[in-house]
Design a protein around this motif. Sequence first.
Motif, PDB file in Angstrom:
ATOM      1  N   ARG A   1      20.581 -29.251  41.758  1.00 31.81           N
ATOM      2  CA  ARG A   1      20.609 -29.644  43.279  1.00 31.81           C
ATOM      3  C   ARG A   1      22.138 -29.853  43.731  1.00 31.81           C
ATOM      4  NH1 ARG A   1      16.606 -34.599  43.433  1.00 31.81           N
ATOM      5  NH2 ARG A   1      18.718 -35.632  42.691  1.00 31.81           N
ATOM      6  N   ASP A   2      22.919 -30.592  42.734  1.00 32.57           N
ATOM      7  CA  ASP A   2      24.248 -30.725  42.995  1.00 32.57           C
ATOM      8  C   ASP A   2      25.046 -29.641  42.985  1.00 32.57           C
ATOM      9  OD1 ASP A   2      23.753 -33.452  43.048  1.00 32.57           O
ATOM     10  OD2 ASP A   2      24.599 -33.838  40.838  1.00 32.57           O
TER      11      ASP A   2
ATOM     12  N   ARG B   1      30.002 -33.366  49.757  1.00 37.39           N
ATOM     13  CA  ARG B   1      30.327 -32.484  50.860  1.00 37.39           C
ATOM     14  C   ARG B   1      29.966 -33.578  52.003  1.00 37.39           C
ATOM     15  NH1 ARG B   1      28.255 -27.388  51.207  1.00 37.39           N
ATOM     16  NH2 ARG B   1      29.081 -27.115  53.412  1.00 37.39           N
ATOM     17  N   THR B   2      30.698 -33.282  53.098  1.00 37.20           N
ATOM     18  CA  THR B   2      30.555 -33.837  54.347  1.00 37.20           C
ATOM     19  C   THR B   2      30.568 -32.951  55.523  1.00 37.20           C
ATOM     20  OG1 THR B   2      31.815 -36.047  53.909  1.00 37.20           O
ATOM     21  CG2 THR B   2      31.374 -35.484  55.926  1.00 37.20           C
ATOM     22  N   ASP B   3      29.585 -32.765  56.370  1.00 31.91           N
ATOM     23  CA  ASP B   3      29.122 -31.774  57.279  1.00 31.91           C
ATOM     24  C   ASP B   3      29.106 -32.204  58.616  1.00 31.91           C
ATOM     25  OD1 ASP B   3      28.994 -29.419  55.495  1.00 31.91           O
ATOM     26  OD2 ASP B   3      26.956 -30.059  54.953  1.00 31.91           O
ATOM     27  N   SER B   4      29.685 -31.630  59.449  1.00 30.81           N
ATOM     28  CA  SER B   4      29.551 -31.880  60.907  1.00 30.81           C
ATOM     29  C   SER B   4      28.088 -31.579  61.727  1.00 30.81           C
ATOM     30  CB  SER B   4      30.594 -31.330  61.679  1.00 30.81           C
ATOM     31  OG  SER B   4      30.509 -31.395  63.172  1.00 30.81           O
ATOM     32  N   MET B   5      27.532 -32.615  61.829  1.00 34.23           N
ATOM     33  CA  MET B   5      26.140 -32.363  62.625  1.00 34.23           C
ATOM     34  C   MET B   5      26.411 -32.056  64.093  1.00 34.23           C
ATOM     35  SD  MET B   5      23.781 -32.898  60.475  1.00 34.23           S
ATOM     36  CE  MET B   5      22.373 -32.968  61.493  1.00 34.23           C
TER      37      MET B   5
ATOM     38  N   VAL C   1      27.495 -25.269  47.915  1.00 31.14           N
ATOM     39  CA  VAL C   1      27.608 -23.987  48.603  1.00 31.14           C
ATOM     40  C   VAL C   1      26.583 -23.947  49.873  1.00 31.14           C
ATOM     41  CG1 VAL C   1      28.195 -22.388  46.612  1.00 31.14           C
ATOM     42  CG2 VAL C   1      25.764 -22.801  46.982  1.00 31.14           C
ATOM     43  N   LEU C   2      25.563 -24.875  49.830  1.00 29.01           N
ATOM     44  CA  LEU C   2      24.505 -24.815  51.106  1.00 29.01           C
ATOM     45  C   LEU C   2      24.915 -26.071  51.949  1.00 29.01           C
ATOM     46  CD1 LEU C   2      21.272 -24.231  49.292  1.00 29.01           C
ATOM     47  CD2 LEU C   2      22.523 -22.520  50.609  1.00 29.01           C
ATOM     48  N   SER C   3      25.131 -25.803  53.105  1.00 26.32           N
ATOM     49  CA  SER C   3      25.578 -26.969  53.958  1.00 26.32           C
ATOM     50  C   SER C   3      24.086 -27.394  54.423  1.00 26.32           C
ATOM     51  CB  SER C   3      26.367 -26.390  55.258  1.00 26.32           C
ATOM     52  OG  SER C   3      25.363 -25.311  55.971  1.00 26.32           O
ATOM     53  N   VAL C   4      24.294 -28.541  55.312  1.00 23.42           N
ATOM     54  CA  VAL C   4      23.259 -29.237  56.211  1.00 23.42           C
ATOM     55  C   VAL C   4      22.518 -28.259  56.942  1.00 23.42           C
ATOM     56  CG1 VAL C   4      24.614 -30.251  57.797  1.00 23.42           C
ATOM     57  CG2 VAL C   4      22.302 -31.174  57.303  1.00 23.42           C
ATOM     58  N   GLN C   5      23.411 -27.266  57.530  1.00 27.36           N
ATOM     59  CA  GLN C   5      22.936 -26.201  58.430  1.00 27.36           C
ATOM     60  C   GLN C   5      21.868 -25.449  57.943  1.00 27.36           C
ATOM     61  OE1 GLN C   5      25.811 -24.168  60.527  1.00 27.36           O
ATOM     62  NE2 GLN C   5      24.602 -22.753  61.664  1.00 27.36           N
ATOM     63  N   SER C   6      22.124 -25.112  56.657  1.00 26.60           N
ATOM     64  CA  SER C   6      21.233 -24.153  55.969  1.00 26.60           C
ATOM     65  C   SER C   6      19.894 -24.850  55.501  1.00 26.60           C
ATOM     66  CB  SER C   6      21.785 -23.722  54.612  1.00 26.60           C
ATOM     67  OG  SER C   6      22.844 -22.895  54.779  1.00 26.60           O
ATOM     68  N   ALA C   7      20.240 -26.152  55.175  1.00 25.04           N
ATOM     69  CA  ALA C   7      19.007 -26.968  55.036  1.00 25.04           C
ATOM     70  C   ALA C   7      18.076 -27.226  56.107  1.00 25.04           C
ATOM     71  CB  ALA C   7      19.475 -28.437  54.371  1.00 25.04           C
TER      72      ALA C   7
ATOM     73  N   GLY D   1      25.598 -42.107  68.268  1.00 21.15           N
ATOM     74  CA  GLY D   1      25.646 -40.601  67.898  1.00 21.15           C
ATOM     75  C   GLY D   1      25.712 -40.379  66.396  1.00 21.15           C
ATOM     76  N   LEU D   2      25.039 -39.358  65.686  1.00 16.64           N
ATOM     77  CA  LEU D   2      25.070 -39.246  64.293  1.00 16.64           C
ATOM     78  C   LEU D   2      25.838 -37.829  64.323  1.00 16.64           C
ATOM     79  CD1 LEU D   2      21.507 -39.730  63.247  1.00 16.64           C
ATOM     80  CD2 LEU D   2      23.599 -41.441  63.245  1.00 16.64           C
ATOM     81  N   THR D   3      27.373 -38.022  63.968  1.00 14.17           N
ATOM     82  CA  THR D   3      28.230 -36.709  64.189  1.00 14.17           C
ATOM     83  C   THR D   3      28.363 -35.956  62.865  1.00 14.17           C
ATOM     84  OG1 THR D   3      30.177 -38.181  63.860  1.00 14.17           O
ATOM     85  CG2 THR D   3      29.466 -37.925  66.289  1.00 14.17           C
ATOM     86  N   HIS D   4      28.261 -36.769  61.740  1.00 10.66           N
ATOM     87  CA  HIS D   4      28.216 -36.369  60.438  1.00 10.66           C
ATOM     88  C   HIS D   4      27.357 -36.609  59.188  1.00 10.66           C
ATOM     89  CE1 HIS D   4      32.423 -35.713  62.173  1.00 10.66           C
ATOM     90  NE2 HIS D   4      32.521 -34.983  61.364  1.00 10.66           N
ATOM     91  N   TYR D   5      27.168 -35.850  58.525  1.00 14.78           N
ATOM     92  CA  TYR D   5      26.423 -36.015  57.437  1.00 14.78           C
ATOM     93  C   TYR D   5      26.899 -35.776  56.056  1.00 14.78           C
ATOM     94  CZ  TYR D   5      22.677 -35.291  53.903  1.00 14.78           C
ATOM     95  OH  TYR D   5      21.945 -35.243  52.751  1.00 14.78           O
ATOM     96  N   ARG D   6      26.769 -36.799  54.999  1.00 11.42           N
ATOM     97  CA  ARG D   6      27.695 -36.670  53.769  1.00 11.42           C
ATOM     98  C   ARG D   6      26.473 -36.726  52.795  1.00 11.42           C
ATOM     99  NH1 ARG D   6      31.173 -41.762  52.565  1.00 11.42           N
ATOM    100  NH2 ARG D   6      32.842 -40.470  53.809  1.00 11.42           N
ATOM    101  N   ALA D   7      26.670 -35.826  51.620  1.00  8.75           N
ATOM    102  CA  ALA D   7      25.711 -35.673  50.476  1.00  8.75           C
ATOM    103  C   ALA D   7      26.734 -36.173  49.225  1.00  8.75           C
ATOM    104  CB  ALA D   7      25.386 -34.517  50.460  1.00  8.75           C
ATOM    105  N   ARG D   8      26.050 -36.960  48.357  1.00  7.59           N
ATOM    106  CA  ARG D   8      26.364 -37.382  47.268  1.00  7.59           C
ATOM    107  C   ARG D   8      25.769 -36.857  45.900  1.00  7.59           C
ATOM    108  NH1 ARG D   8      29.818 -41.800  47.729  1.00  7.59           N
ATOM    109  NH2 ARG D   8      29.904 -43.086  49.608  1.00  7.59           N
TER     110      ARG D   8
END
Length: 436
Positions: A397-398, A101-105, A403-409, A86-93
Amino acid sequence: MPLLPTTLADQAEATAGDPLRVLVVGAGMAGLTTAQLLRGAGLHPILLDRLADESHPGYMLALMPMVDPVLTELDAWAHYRERSIGLTHYRARTHTGRVLRTDSMAEVLHRFGDYRGIERGELVETLSHAGAPVSLATTVTDLREQAHAVEVTCRQGETSSTLTVDVVVVADGIGSRTRDLVPGGRETTDTDTGWGGWVVWAPEDDQGQLAEELWGTGFFLGIYPVLGRRGVFLGGPGAATAAGPEAFVAEARSRLRTIDPRVARGLQAVTDDPDPYYWALKDARAPRWTTRRTVLLGDAAAGFLPTAGIGAGMAMESAWVLATMLRSLLPTAEPGLVTDVTAARPTQAGRVAAGQLAAALARYEREQRPRMETAQDTSRSLARWMFSQSTVLAVLRDLAFRVLSVQSAIAPITRLLADPPDPGHLTAAASVARDG
C-alpha cells in the motif's frame, strides 16, 4: 433557526390539504434535506425522527460539491460557509507513521466547487436555518400501501396514531426499521468490515485545512478539520477495539516508528474523551428502492462506509433529485420551476395522480441508483485497502501511494461530479407523466 419540535397532529393538519401529502421518516441529512426542499415549494411534509431530542453524539463530515444545488435552493450558502472549513489538502502517511505524500484537493476538485469539512450538528443547523418542524421520539410501526394512499401507524411513547399520506420517504438510516415495513420487504446486502472505531474531537492546530490519514497495520487513524477543531477517527478490528480506547491507542503507538505532534494529539484525544462515540464500520445496499408510493433514501437505500468521504454528499444529492421530481408533479408546476402551492389548497380531485407518482418514483430510482452504487463501490474498494492487519499489504500500500495520487483513488467520484444529475431532464420527464 434549528429543528422545531412539534406534535404529529399539528404536522398532519398542515399537510392535509397539500396536492402531495408527504411523510419523511428520519431527520438526518437525507430526510431533512428532502423536507426542507419540499417546504420551499409550499408543501408541508411531515418529518419525524426516532430520537427523543435534538442531541446527537456528532461527527465530522466532508462534503463534496454535489451538495451545491441543495445549499443554493435552500439559500443556505452563507450559513454553510460560516460553519465549515475548506479541505484544501490531503496527506497520506506510511503504515509506520512517516509522511508519504501531500496532495492538493483544491487542484482535484476546483472545477466542480468547494470541498469542505463541517460538524454534523452544524450541517443540521445549516439545512434547518429557515425552520424545520419535526416530531421527535416518533417511530413508524406499520405501513399499509393502498391504491389511493398510504396508511401509516406511528408511535410516540405509549400513544399510537394513524396518518394518511400519498408518499412515504424512508430515510431513517443504515439500520432503518421502517425499511422492513415496506410492502414486499427490503432485505439488504451488507459489507461488514469487522472493524470499528472511535470518533472524538481534538483542538485546532496549525495545519489549517489539511486532512490526513494513516493506514496502519491493524489500525487506521484519520484527522479531519472542521471549524475551530479537528475530528479524529481511530479504528481497528472489532476484537482489538473491544479492549477499549486506552489499550488500543497503546497498541497503535507500539506499531509506529514516527509519531509527530499532530498524530500524538489525535491519539491522545481518543484516550482523553470520557465517552467517545463508537462507529461500527459496515454498510448496506437495498436491492430495490421504490414501490408505487414509498421510496428509500440516503443510508436506508445505500448506506456508506466512511472511507471515501462521500456518503453524506450523495445522500443530499439524492434528496435534491427526489424533491425536484416530486415538486414537478405539483398541479401548478412547470418544468424546472418551484411553485408555491399554499394559496390554493386542493380537494381530493386536485391531488397528484397515483400513476404519475409511481412513474416519478420509478424514474428517480433508475436515474439515481447507479450514481449511489458507483460511489458506494468506491467506498467498498478503499475499505479493502485501508482495513488490513497484513504487514505485507501495508508495505504494498505504501509503495502504491508513492505513485498513485488521491486523484487516482477517487477517480470514480470525480466522474460523478463531472456528470451531475440534470434537473431539466428530470423535471421534463416528470412533467410529461403529470400532463399525460
